[in-house]
Design an enzyme around this catalytic site. Sequence first.
Site, PDB file in Angstrom:
ATOM      1  N   VAL A  54       0.866  -1.193   0.000  1.00 17.85           N
ATOM      2  CA  VAL A  54       0.000   0.000   0.000  1.00 17.85           C
ATOM      3  C   VAL A  54       0.888   1.223   0.000  1.00 17.85           C
ATOM      4  CG1 VAL A  54      -1.697   1.325   1.318  1.00 17.85           C
ATOM      5  CG2 VAL A  54      -1.908  -1.154   1.176  1.00 17.85           C
ATOM      6  N   GLY A  99       4.110   4.017   3.516  1.00 16.33           N
ATOM      7  CA  GLY A  99       3.637   2.841   2.792  1.00 16.33           C
ATOM      8  C   GLY A  99       3.798   1.624   3.671  1.00 16.33           C
ATOM      9  N   LYS A 100       3.325   0.504   3.233  1.00 20.08           N
ATOM     10  CA  LYS A 100       3.517  -0.754   3.979  1.00 20.08           C
ATOM     11  C   LYS A 100       3.267  -1.908   3.036  1.00 20.08           C
ATOM     12  CE  LYS A 100       4.192  -1.843   8.362  1.00 20.08           C
ATOM     13  NZ  LYS A 100       5.043  -0.983   9.177  1.00 20.08           N
ATOM     14  N   GLY A 101       3.984  -3.013   3.272  1.00 17.90           N
ATOM     15  CA  GLY A 101       3.759  -4.206   2.471  1.00 17.90           C
ATOM     16  C   GLY A 101       3.558  -5.394   3.372  1.00 17.90           C
ATOM     17  N   ASP A 140      10.003  -5.394   8.838  1.00 14.76           N
ATOM     18  CA  ASP A 140       8.846  -5.268   9.739  1.00 14.76           C
ATOM     19  C   ASP A 140       8.730  -6.636  10.426  1.00 14.76           C
ATOM     20  OD1 ASP A 140       6.535  -3.080  10.084  1.00 14.76           O
ATOM     21  OD2 ASP A 140       5.607  -5.033  10.262  1.00 14.76           O
TER      22      ASP A 140
END
Length: 406
Positions: A54, A99-101, A140
């Site tokens: 995202v 953002g993040k995945g 993460d």
Amino acid sequence: MEIIRQCGKLLEFEKRFPNGKMVERISISDKIIRFKAILSRDNGGIGVFQCYRVQQSDVLGPYKGGTRLHPSVSMNEVKALATLMSLKTALVNVPFGGGKGGICVDPKALSEKELERLVRKYTNRIKDDLGPDEDIPAPDVNSGPREMAWIYDEYRKYSESARGVVTGKPLELGGSLGRIQATGFGVALVTERLCYDKKLVNPAISIEGFGNVGQYAALKLFEMGFKIVAVSDSRGCVVNQVGLNISDLLAFKREKGRLSGFPGGKPAERIIEVPVEVHIPCALGHSINRDNVDSIPSGLKIVVEGANAPVSSHAENVLIDRGVILAPDILANAGGVIVSYYEWVQNREGLYWSEDEVLGKMTEKMNAAYENVVSYASEKKIALRQAAYCLAMDKIARAIGFRGAQ
Ligand code: GLU
């Protein structure tokens, strides 16, 4: 997110930005990438894994945020975590967006080769959306230097050398000294400052989660002379009311892969039920929730959010009613992304700094953010979380305002 609407009101966005869309502009994701990765398993079978990236906001710089590998990863979680990243980078003043995945997978259920193939497939599918000026992944939950090296290598197959495309890399590939410790050390720093401000002398501390963040937070606090009476990992909890020897505990965990059986403490059922003044959740989201918040013994004064979103909104209301102070994730665990920023700068310059330099600069940024949040909270008489969100949202809104009509 309700809190974003609340803070939009506090910041009087309706008056300042009369077209009324600022809260929406800040909270809605720019781009959502979602796909399934098909993996050939070592045994000849196949595995199918849901993947996400995202890109929440690039108002303040390239999208930035970690890649989570966990069976509970979902679209909504990745979206919420990406929003937290946009707010975190704004709050601590690094020139990134958010953002993040994530990949919905239990990495422990795959062989190392399978995991490498999966991370490479994931990277390959999103490679056109990544770049040092575009979108920069990082570690993460359940991902670290090894996974970042795979992401870098996969991206590199299709691009000019661009080490700044991913942070949290091994040192040999352009990683930064201090990145491994950064998040935990930052958590320790916020804990120390809050205990000092609230005049808590020699408080008993518990730390939930003994992965990267929990380990380095525990180590730093132990070195600072704090008394850590309970630590847990996914398999158990150890308690010692006099204080655990964290160096010994770390050596034990590194040798055995678990905490249970540590000779310097006794086992306990649930860390949340151990009486302490300071609790530091460093595991997964919503580990303090409707079902367990009432079992927290009275006497708890401070919660420092080492993990992202470890306290559900119901639990937060209960704790606030009890007078507990919460240091919010976007402040408390920002040390990681701050040092990610320094890694990215070093990659661009080709000039590498000492560990002391990196952690010294991180400490300056964390201190500045802490002081801003605490003074804004006391000026406006709001909780630290609201203050942190307001400062971050205000910065993003001002940047949007300056960019004008588009
Ligand atoms: N995953 C970490 C976080 O939630 C680090 C992000 C980064 O370094 O980009 O802050």
